[in-house]
Design an enzyme around this catalytic site. Structure first.
Site, PDB file in Angstrom:
ATOM      1  N   HIS A 116      -3.888  27.631 -26.123  1.00 31.50           N
ATOM      2  CA  HIS A 116      -3.789  26.214 -25.767  1.00 31.50           C
ATOM      3  C   HIS A 116      -4.887  25.825 -24.782  1.00 31.50           C
ATOM      4  O   HIS A 116      -5.187  26.555 -23.849  1.00 31.50           O
ATOM      5  CB  HIS A 116      -2.419  25.927 -25.134  1.00 31.50           C
ATOM      6  CG  HIS A 116      -1.318  25.845 -26.145  1.00 31.50           C
ATOM      7  ND1 HIS A 116      -0.080  25.329 -25.858  1.00 31.50           N
ATOM      8  CD2 HIS A 116      -1.275  26.211 -27.447  1.00 31.50           C
ATOM      9  CE1 HIS A 116       0.679  25.370 -26.940  1.00 31.50           C
ATOM     10  NE2 HIS A 116      -0.015  25.914 -27.920  1.00 31.50           N
ATOM     11  N   TYR A 124       5.078  18.329 -20.263  1.00 29.41           N
ATOM     12  CA  TYR A 124       5.915  18.296 -19.063  1.00 29.41           C
ATOM     13  C   TYR A 124       6.252  16.824 -18.822  1.00 29.41           C
ATOM     14  O   TYR A 124       5.353  16.030 -18.527  1.00 29.41           O
ATOM     15  CB  TYR A 124       5.150  18.863 -17.861  1.00 29.41           C
ATOM     16  CG  TYR A 124       4.955  20.368 -17.909  1.00 29.41           C
ATOM     17  CD1 TYR A 124       3.965  20.943 -18.700  1.00 29.41           C
ATOM     18  CD2 TYR A 124       5.773  21.221 -17.162  1.00 29.41           C
ATOM     19  CE1 TYR A 124       3.796  22.328 -18.751  1.00 29.41           C
ATOM     20  CE2 TYR A 124       5.601  22.603 -17.203  1.00 29.41           C
ATOM     21  CZ  TYR A 124       4.623  23.146 -17.995  1.00 29.41           C
ATOM     22  OH  TYR A 124       4.454  24.504 -18.042  1.00 29.41           O
ATOM     23  N   PRO A 147      10.650  28.084 -12.918  1.00 26.97           N
ATOM     24  CA  PRO A 147       9.771  28.239 -14.077  1.00 26.97           C
ATOM     25  C   PRO A 147       8.814  27.068 -14.349  1.00 26.97           C
ATOM     26  O   PRO A 147       7.978  27.161 -15.248  1.00 26.97           O
ATOM     27  CB  PRO A 147      10.748  28.425 -15.252  1.00 26.97           C
ATOM     28  CG  PRO A 147      12.043  27.875 -14.785  1.00 26.97           C
ATOM     29  CD  PRO A 147      12.070  28.004 -13.298  1.00 26.97           C
ATOM     30  N   LYS A 207       4.896  30.786 -13.840  1.00 25.97           N
ATOM     31  CA  LYS A 207       4.182  31.815 -13.080  1.00 25.97           C
ATOM     32  C   LYS A 207       4.891  33.171 -13.007  1.00 25.97           C
ATOM     33  O   LYS A 207       4.259  34.175 -12.667  1.00 25.97           O
ATOM     34  CB  LYS A 207       3.947  31.326 -11.638  1.00 25.97           C
ATOM     35  CG  LYS A 207       2.879  30.266 -11.542  1.00 25.97           C
ATOM     36  CD  LYS A 207       1.497  30.863 -11.635  1.00 25.97           C
ATOM     37  CE  LYS A 207       0.432  29.864 -11.990  1.00 25.97           C
ATOM     38  NZ  LYS A 207       0.054  29.835 -13.388  1.00 25.97           N
ATOM     39  N   TYR A 260      -2.659  26.420 -12.743  1.00 27.17           N
ATOM     40  CA  TYR A 260      -1.876  26.663 -13.965  1.00 27.17           C
ATOM     41  C   TYR A 260      -2.487  27.797 -14.786  1.00 27.17           C
ATOM     42  O   TYR A 260      -1.784  28.669 -15.290  1.00 27.17           O
ATOM     43  CB  TYR A 260      -1.796  25.375 -14.794  1.00 27.17           C
ATOM     44  CG  TYR A 260      -0.747  25.426 -15.884  1.00 27.17           C
ATOM     45  CD1 TYR A 260       0.545  24.928 -15.662  1.00 27.17           C
ATOM     46  CD2 TYR A 260      -1.032  25.978 -17.133  1.00 27.17           C
ATOM     47  CE1 TYR A 260       1.509  24.983 -16.644  1.00 27.17           C
ATOM     48  CE2 TYR A 260      -0.063  26.036 -18.127  1.00 27.17           C
ATOM     49  CZ  TYR A 260       1.203  25.537 -17.880  1.00 27.17           C
ATOM     50  OH  TYR A 260       2.161  25.598 -18.863  1.00 27.17           O
TER      51      TYR A 260
HETATM   52  P1  RFL Z   1      12.552  41.733 -15.538  1.00 25.05           P
HETATM   53  O1  RFL Z   1      12.015  41.170 -16.769  1.00 25.05           O
HETATM   54  O2  RFL Z   1      13.766  41.100 -14.935  1.00 25.05           O
HETATM   55  O3  RFL Z   1      12.822  43.275 -15.793  1.00 25.05           O
HETATM   56  C1  RFL Z   1      13.541  44.090 -14.875  1.00 25.05           C
HETATM   57  C2  RFL Z   1      14.119  45.253 -15.636  1.00 25.05           C
HETATM   58  O4  RFL Z   1      14.749  46.163 -14.742  1.00 25.05           O
HETATM   59  C3  RFL Z   1      15.967  46.621 -15.311  1.00 25.05           C
HETATM   60  N1  RFL Z   1      16.831  47.095 -14.204  1.00 25.05           N
HETATM   61  C4  RFL Z   1      17.101  48.408 -13.985  1.00 25.05           C
HETATM   62  N2  RFL Z   1      16.730  49.529 -14.640  1.00 25.05           N
HETATM   63  C5  RFL Z   1      17.178  50.727 -14.154  1.00 25.05           C
HETATM   64  N3  RFL Z   1      18.006  50.838 -13.070  1.00 25.05           N
HETATM   65  C6  RFL Z   1      18.400  49.732 -12.389  1.00 25.05           C
HETATM   66  N4  RFL Z   1      19.192  49.838 -11.325  1.00 25.05           N
HETATM   67  C7  RFL Z   1      17.947  48.439 -12.843  1.00 25.05           C
HETATM   68  N5  RFL Z   1      18.144  47.162 -12.432  1.00 25.05           N
HETATM   69  C8  RFL Z   1      17.469  46.364 -13.260  1.00 25.05           C
HETATM   70  C9  RFL Z   1      16.490  45.397 -16.053  1.00 25.05           C
HETATM   71  O5  RFL Z   1      17.425  45.748 -17.065  1.00 25.05           O
HETATM   72  C10 RFL Z   1      15.203  44.820 -16.622  1.00 25.05           C
HETATM   73  O6  RFL Z   1      14.903  45.333 -17.909  1.00 25.05           O
HETATM   74  O7  RFL Z   1      11.444  41.737 -14.363  1.00 25.05           O
HETATM   75  P2  RFL Z   1       9.845  41.856 -14.430  1.00 25.05           P
HETATM   76  O8  RFL Z   1       9.419  43.009 -15.282  1.00 25.05           O
HETATM   77  O9  RFL Z   1       9.404  41.772 -13.021  1.00 25.05           O
HETATM   78  O10 RFL Z   1       9.359  40.552 -15.229  1.00 25.05           O
HETATM   79  C11 RFL Z   1       9.501  39.254 -14.649  1.00 25.05           C
HETATM   80  C12 RFL Z   1       9.693  38.210 -15.757  1.00 25.05           C
HETATM   81  O11 RFL Z   1      10.727  38.628 -16.613  1.00 25.05           O
HETATM   82  C13 RFL Z   1      10.012  36.815 -15.177  1.00 25.05           C
HETATM   83  O12 RFL Z   1       9.264  36.564 -14.001  1.00 25.05           O
HETATM   84  C14 RFL Z   1       9.705  35.672 -16.179  1.00 25.05           C
HETATM   85  O13 RFL Z   1      10.524  35.757 -17.298  1.00 25.05           O
HETATM   86  C15 RFL Z   1       9.872  34.280 -15.518  1.00 25.05           C
HETATM   87  N6  RFL Z   1       9.675  33.159 -16.459  1.00 25.05           N
HETATM   88  C16 RFL Z   1       8.401  32.748 -16.827  1.00 25.05           C
HETATM   89  N7  RFL Z   1       7.305  33.360 -16.347  1.00 25.05           N
HETATM   90  C17 RFL Z   1       6.053  32.987 -16.762  1.00 25.05           C
HETATM   91  O14 RFL Z   1       5.068  33.567 -16.278  1.00 25.05           O
HETATM   92  N8  RFL Z   1       5.849  32.000 -17.703  1.00 25.05           N
HETATM   93  C18 RFL Z   1       6.894  31.334 -18.247  1.00 25.05           C
HETATM   94  O15 RFL Z   1       6.672  30.511 -19.135  1.00 25.05           O
HETATM   95  C19 RFL Z   1       8.227  31.669 -17.787  1.00 25.05           C
HETATM   96  N9  RFL Z   1       9.298  31.037 -18.286  1.00 25.05           N
HETATM   97  C20 RFL Z   1      10.777  32.514 -17.006  1.00 25.05           C
HETATM   98  C21 RFL Z   1      10.548  31.426 -17.920  1.00 25.05           C
HETATM   99  C22 RFL Z   1      12.078  32.890 -16.695  1.00 25.05           C
HETATM  100  C23 RFL Z   1      13.137  32.213 -17.235  1.00 25.05           C
HETATM  101  N10 RFL Z   1      14.423  32.678 -16.892  1.00 25.05           N
HETATM  102  C24 RFL Z   1      15.434  32.935 -17.825  1.00 25.05           C
HETATM  103  C25 RFL Z   1      14.655  33.180 -15.551  1.00 25.05           C
HETATM  104  C26 RFL Z   1      11.603  30.740 -18.469  1.00 25.05           C
HETATM  105  C27 RFL Z   1      12.895  31.108 -18.116  1.00 25.05           C
HETATM  106  C28 RFL Z   1      14.011  30.279 -18.700  1.00 25.05           C
HETATM  107  C1  PHB Z   2       8.206  28.739 -22.136  1.00 27.45           C
HETATM  108  O1  PHB Z   2       7.509  28.628 -23.162  1.00 27.45           O
HETATM  109  O2  PHB Z   2       9.295  29.369 -22.131  1.00 27.45           O
HETATM  110  C2  PHB Z   2       7.770  28.098 -20.872  1.00 27.45           C
HETATM  111  C3  PHB Z   2       6.517  27.496 -20.818  1.00 27.45           C
HETATM  112  C4  PHB Z   2       6.108  26.876 -19.650  1.00 27.45           C
HETATM  113  C5  PHB Z   2       6.940  26.854 -18.553  1.00 27.45           C
HETATM  114  C6  PHB Z   2       8.182  27.476 -18.596  1.00 27.45           C
HETATM  115  C7  PHB Z   2       8.601  28.099 -19.767  1.00 27.45           C
HETATM  116  O3  PHB Z   2       6.534  26.204 -17.415  1.00 27.45           O
END
Ligand code: RFL
Ligand code: PHB
Length: 392
Positions: A72, A201, A293, A297, A385
């Site tokens: 994008h 957005y 979110p 980031k 961004y």
């Molecule tokens: P994770 O992905 O939470 O993985 C942690 C892992 O550790 C395991 N765990 C254990 N394993 C062994 N022993 C234990 N005691 C443990 N405790 C926990 C868990 O099962 C899991 O598998 O962390 P990590 O790797 O730091 O990754 C971070 C990302 O997942 C998170 O920051 C993003 O998903 C946030 N986020 C977004 N980030 C972006 O950069 N761009 C986006 O577009 C974006 N959109 C989002 C998001 C997060 C969202 N939610 C649901 C919070 C959109 C949403 C809706």
């Molecule tokens: C997504 O595609 O899940 C997404 C994209 C941008 C955001 C948050 C989530 O700011």
């Protein structure tokens, strides 16, 4: 069991770190508490900065990303009946972002690790990290119903916000900074072609909405909802009606509707833990910090922490120097606070205030209009961004 680097958590941070260490010739073991299907299907992020794509390239894990990811060139801001396009390449000297789901990154990294190593244990839950101040910290964990120990030179906690690693830091050295927000996001996946080419957005009348996507056939959309909302409070028709109202702009634009295949509510929070290292225990990703979110980031920060860590361990392996490991927390926190600020500003600028504060609402519009009117203001948004430089 014994290894050089014990990694707790098989999300994007832990899996990418294992891959980078493996390619540098450093042995490690990854313990993941859940099963493979669970980690591969957790619906989360989708927007990757250029630096995140580069990191997956460096790890040799970007083949499918390049084939299926959507590049994008910008995003659209919608507010008060106006639409404004932010063009990243012209504002940043050529940078772009890529849409590729976190679930797919995790699947790619898991497949590589199971095929090529290092050891990856699913359903291996870490219970405690002992002696983090010593030169041989120990992780106690349960695997296949048996309690075991993993003795390491270093332990990296990639166990997300609810993991155990952060709590191992003694109170005397732990500092946390946090902010809750008075709203959550209801997120859906729908089997319908996106109604836009790039992300929208929208600061709608009834609150914030985001139109994202997963592929040319799958849309990902989010809706600001009050805290405490249950996904079941929102039948599909109500979701589509509300999304349509928040994106409404002119007669030429309509939101395509389709079957909703997933629905969930996520609260919004900013959290930073300082420092990110204690003795030989290091934190990376959501274990150390989370952002709302709106700035996309979270995943990108997890990847940038791991890139710094990969370089630090490579330097230790190659030269015996711990200089970069000593600087790890400082280097990462500088970037984390910039992302925390940006995510906070984006969140505050786009969400409706539940108390209907009219002054705040006017300020939001003034901020958005400034971005629309000033190349300098738009360039500042675009730079944040698409991602700030990895190291200062
Ligand atoms: P994770 O992905 O939470 O993985 C942690 C892992 O550790 C395991 N765990 C254990 N394993 C062994 N022993 C234990 N005691 C443990 N405790 C926990 C868990 O099962 C899991 O598998 O962390 P990590 O790797 O730091 O990754 C971070 C990302 O997942 C998170 O920051 C993003 O998903 C946030 N986020 C977004 N980030 C972006 O950069 N761009 C986006 O577009 C974006 N959109 C989002 C998001 C997060 C969202 N939610 C649901 C919070 C959109 C949403 C809706
Ligand atoms: C997504 O595609 O899940 C997404 C994209 C941008 C955001 C948050 C989530 O700011």
């Amino acid at each position: 069991m014994r290894t050089t680097v014990g990694i707790i958590g098989g999300g994007p941070a832990g899996l990418l770190l294992a891959r980078l260490l493996h390619r540098t010739g450093i042995d490690c073991v990854l313990l993941e508490g859940r099963d493979r299907a669970y980690v591969e299907h957790r619906q989360r992020a989708g927007m990757l900065e250029q630096g995140t794509v580069d990191a997956l390239d460096e790890a040799g894990a970007a083949e499918r990303l390049h084939a299926e990811g959507l590049v994008h060139q910008g995003i659209e801001l919608r507010f008060d009946g106006e639409r404004h396009h932010i063009d990243f390449p012209t504002l940043t000297g050529g940078r772009t972002v890529t849409i590729y789901a976190q679930t797919e990154i995790v699947k790619d990294l898991v497949a590589l690790q199971l095929a090529e190593g290092p050891p990856l244990l699913f359903e291996a839950e870490a219970l405690a990290i002992e002696k983090p101040e010593s030169t041989s910290p120990v992780v106690r964990f349960v695997h296949e119903g048996r309690e075991q120990t993993l003795t390491c030179d270093w332990v990296v906690g990639c166990d997300g916000f609810h993991g155990i690693s952060r709590d191992t830091f003694p109170d005397a050295v732990s500092h946390s900074y946090e902010r809750d927000y008075p709203y959550s996001w209801l997120g859906i996946l729908a089997d319908v072609a996106p109604s836009c080419e790039e992300l929208i957005y929208a600061r709608g009348q009834g609150g914030f909405a985001l139109h994202s996507m997963r592929s040319p056939h799958v849309s990902r959309l989010y809706l600001q909802v009050p805290n405490g909302t249950e996904a079941d409070d929102w039948p599909d028709d109500r979701i589509w009606d509300e999304l349509s109202a928040r994106f409404a702009i002119d007669a030429d634009w309509t939101l395509r509707r389709g079957p909703i295949t997933a629905k969930s509510v996520t609260p919004m929070r900013s959290y930073v833990h300082e420092p990110m290292r204690h003795g030989r225990l290091l934190l990376a990703g959501d274990a150390a910090h989370i952002v709302p979110p709106t700035g996309a980031k979270g995943l990108n920060l997890a990847v940038s922490d791991v890139r710094v860590l990969g370089r630090a361990f490579a330097e230790l392996h190659r030269t015996g120097s711990e200089e970069l490991l000593d600087a790890y927390s400082r280097i990462c926190l500088a970037r984390v606070w910039q992302a925390t600020r940006f995510s906070y500003d984006m969140t505050k600028m786009l969400h409706a205030q539940p108390d209907g504060d009219a002054f705040e609402s006017r300020l939001q519009l003034a901020r958005l209009r400034r971005i629309a009117a000033s190349r300098h203001a738009a360039a500042e948004l675009a730079a944040n961004y698409t991602g700030l430089p990895l190291m200062p």
